[in-house]
Scaffold this motif. Structure first.
Motif, PDB file in Angstrom:
ATOM      1  N   SER A  49      30.600  44.759  67.066  1.00  0.00           N
ATOM      2  CA  SER A  49      30.571  44.083  68.365  1.00  0.00           C
ATOM      3  C   SER A  49      31.180  44.927  69.477  1.00  0.00           C
ATOM      4  O   SER A  49      30.612  45.018  70.570  1.00  0.00           O
ATOM      5  N   VAL A  50      32.323  45.556  69.224  1.00  0.00           N
ATOM      6  CA  VAL A  50      32.966  46.331  70.293  1.00  0.00           C
ATOM      7  C   VAL A  50      32.525  47.789  70.293  1.00  0.00           C
ATOM      8  O   VAL A  50      32.759  48.523  71.264  1.00  0.00           O
ATOM      9  N   MET A  73      26.614  47.794  76.244  1.00  0.00           N
ATOM     10  CA  MET A  73      25.976  46.942  77.254  1.00  0.00           C
ATOM     11  C   MET A  73      26.798  46.900  78.530  1.00  0.00           C
ATOM     12  O   MET A  73      26.256  46.917  79.648  1.00  0.00           O
ATOM     13  N   ALA A  74      28.142  46.877  78.399  1.00  0.00           N
ATOM     14  CA  ALA A  74      29.008  46.866  79.576  1.00  0.00           C
ATOM     15  C   ALA A  74      28.883  48.170  80.357  1.00  0.00           C
ATOM     16  O   ALA A  74      28.854  48.179  81.591  1.00  0.00           O
ATOM     17  N   ALA A  75      28.787  49.289  79.644  1.00  0.00           N
ATOM     18  CA  ALA A  75      28.660  50.584  80.305  1.00  0.00           C
ATOM     19  C   ALA A  75      27.374  50.673  81.117  1.00  0.00           C
ATOM     20  O   ALA A  75      27.309  51.377  82.133  1.00  0.00           O
ATOM     21  N   ALA A 207      37.576  47.757  72.716  1.00  0.00           N
ATOM     22  CA  ALA A 207      37.043  49.016  73.234  1.00  0.00           C
ATOM     23  C   ALA A 207      37.262  49.012  74.748  1.00  0.00           C
ATOM     24  O   ALA A 207      37.206  47.967  75.400  1.00  0.00           O
ATOM     25  N   ARG A 208      37.553  50.192  75.268  1.00  0.00           N
ATOM     26  CA  ARG A 208      37.737  50.341  76.713  1.00  0.00           C
ATOM     27  C   ARG A 208      36.571  51.126  77.286  1.00  0.00           C
ATOM     28  O   ARG A 208      36.200  52.179  76.765  1.00  0.00           O
ATOM     29  N   VAL A 209      36.000  50.608  78.356  1.00  0.00           N
ATOM     30  CA  VAL A 209      34.799  51.188  78.955  1.00  0.00           C
ATOM     31  C   VAL A 209      35.084  51.565  80.397  1.00  0.00           C
ATOM     32  O   VAL A 209      35.708  50.803  81.145  1.00  0.00           O
ATOM     33  N   HIS A 221      37.422  49.970  85.017  1.00  0.00           N
ATOM     34  CA  HIS A 221      37.875  50.091  83.629  1.00  0.00           C
ATOM     35  C   HIS A 221      37.815  48.697  83.007  1.00  0.00           C
ATOM     36  O   HIS A 221      38.450  47.757  83.504  1.00  0.00           O
ATOM     37  N   ILE A 222      37.053  48.583  81.932  1.00  0.00           N
ATOM     38  CA  ILE A 222      36.818  47.288  81.295  1.00  0.00           C
ATOM     39  C   ILE A 222      37.302  47.334  79.850  1.00  0.00           C
ATOM     40  O   ILE A 222      37.069  48.319  79.142  1.00  0.00           O
ATOM     41  N   THR A 223      37.973  46.274  79.436  1.00  0.00           N
ATOM     42  CA  THR A 223      38.415  46.158  78.038  1.00  0.00           C
ATOM     43  C   THR A 223      37.605  45.067  77.361  1.00  0.00           C
ATOM     44  O   THR A 223      37.547  43.929  77.847  1.00  0.00           O
ATOM     45  N   ILE A 224      36.958  45.426  76.259  1.00  0.00           N
ATOM     46  CA  ILE A 224      36.187  44.472  75.460  1.00  0.00           C
ATOM     47  C   ILE A 224      37.032  44.084  74.255  1.00  0.00           C
ATOM     48  O   ILE A 224      37.477  44.953  73.492  1.00  0.00           O
ATOM     49  N   GLU A 225      37.296  42.791  74.070  1.00  0.00           N
ATOM     50  CA  GLU A 225      38.118  42.329  72.953  1.00  0.00           C
ATOM     51  C   GLU A 225      37.359  41.288  72.144  1.00  0.00           C
ATOM     52  O   GLU A 225      36.683  40.422  72.704  1.00  0.00           O
TER      53      GLU A 225
END
Length: 266
Positions: A49-50, A73-75, A207-209, A221-225
């Protein structure tokens, strides 16, 4: 245990964004192979997932057609609202049990698994549903893709085939219990009798994007948790039909052949 069989990987209330999450087991799953299979299947799902394995810290990739992590997907611009978490958990789909006319033989349809998801937020020291209007389309897409390609992921990683076997075993045990039939001790030992190491903590799945906003040109800067678990509570739908009758007849033929020494006819 009063709670149904399952497990969860959850952030710690006193340090939700910390480096460690707590692992909890239910229904007697702790220290059993069933518990370990559920844990590993869920832990690896969080990696998918991350996009990063929580233990090795290596990037997670897959040859399964259409696979994309939330980070990928976020990137590429998928909407991500700060402060929200994605909960993913594995569950068996409802299982049809074909019964013989006398109810003493059963044939289950092939077990199918699915990934459910829910968008959550932190409130009052715990994660709660984010509520209407907070649907995470990327998380929904990931869950739908993993569900639709579960067999392919199981081919890539055998842990998902084992999880499906656990679901089938639990369904059979549930049916036998409902019929008042005794469980074979070897059957029980194979899945839950022998002590097995089950972790009580695991590194956090995140994960950090970094991406550039198309509207303002700013670097974000986005953090996916990710968190979640496994709910091993198969719902059985029983019906009497020819499939169950055929199973009973095959079993009778097998027992007869075994008694005569002609094992190949079974």
């Amino acid at each position: 245990s009063a709670r149904e069989l399952g497990m969860t990987i959850d952030p710690r209330p006193d340090d939700p964004h910390g480096s460690v999450m707590d692992v909890k087991y239910f229904g007697g799953a702790e220290a059993t192979r069933i518990g370990w299979v559920m844990f590993e299947a869920d832990r690896r799902l969080k990696g998918y997932s991350v996009g990063t394995d929580n233990v090795s810290k290596q990037a997670v990739t897959s040859p399964v057609r259409g696979y994309r992590s939330l980070a990928s997907m976020a990137a590429d611009g998928a909407v991500h609202r700060r402060g929200l978490w994605s909960r993913f958990w594995l569950v068996p789909e409802p299982i049809t049990a074909h019964l013989s006319a006398d109810g003493q033989a059963v044939l289950f349809d092939p077990v199918r698994m699915r990934v459910n998801t829910e968008t959550m937020r932190w409130a009052g020291g715990r994660l709660v549903p984010a509520g209407p209007g907070y649907r995470d389309d990327a998380a929904e897409a990931f869950a739908a893709h993993f569900t639709g390609h579960y067999d392919e992921f199981a081919h890539e990683d055998p842990i998902y085939g084992e999880l499906r076997q656990v679901a089938a075993a639990v369904a059979l045990a549930k049916w036998m219990h409902g019929r008042g039939l005794p469980l074979d001790r070897a059957f029980v030992d194979a899945f839950a009798g022998t002590p097995f190491s089950t972790p009580l903590t695991t590194p956090s799945a995140r994960a950090r994007v970094q991406r550039t906003s198309s509207a303002h040109g700013r670097v974000e800067h986005i953090t996916i948790e990710s968190f979640g678990g496994v709910e091993m509570v198969p719902q059985l739908a029983a019906r009497q039909d020819a499939d169950g009758l055929a199973l009973r007849d095959a079993a009778v033929r097998g027992w007869t052949a075994a008694g005569s020494g002609d094992s190949e006819s079974f």
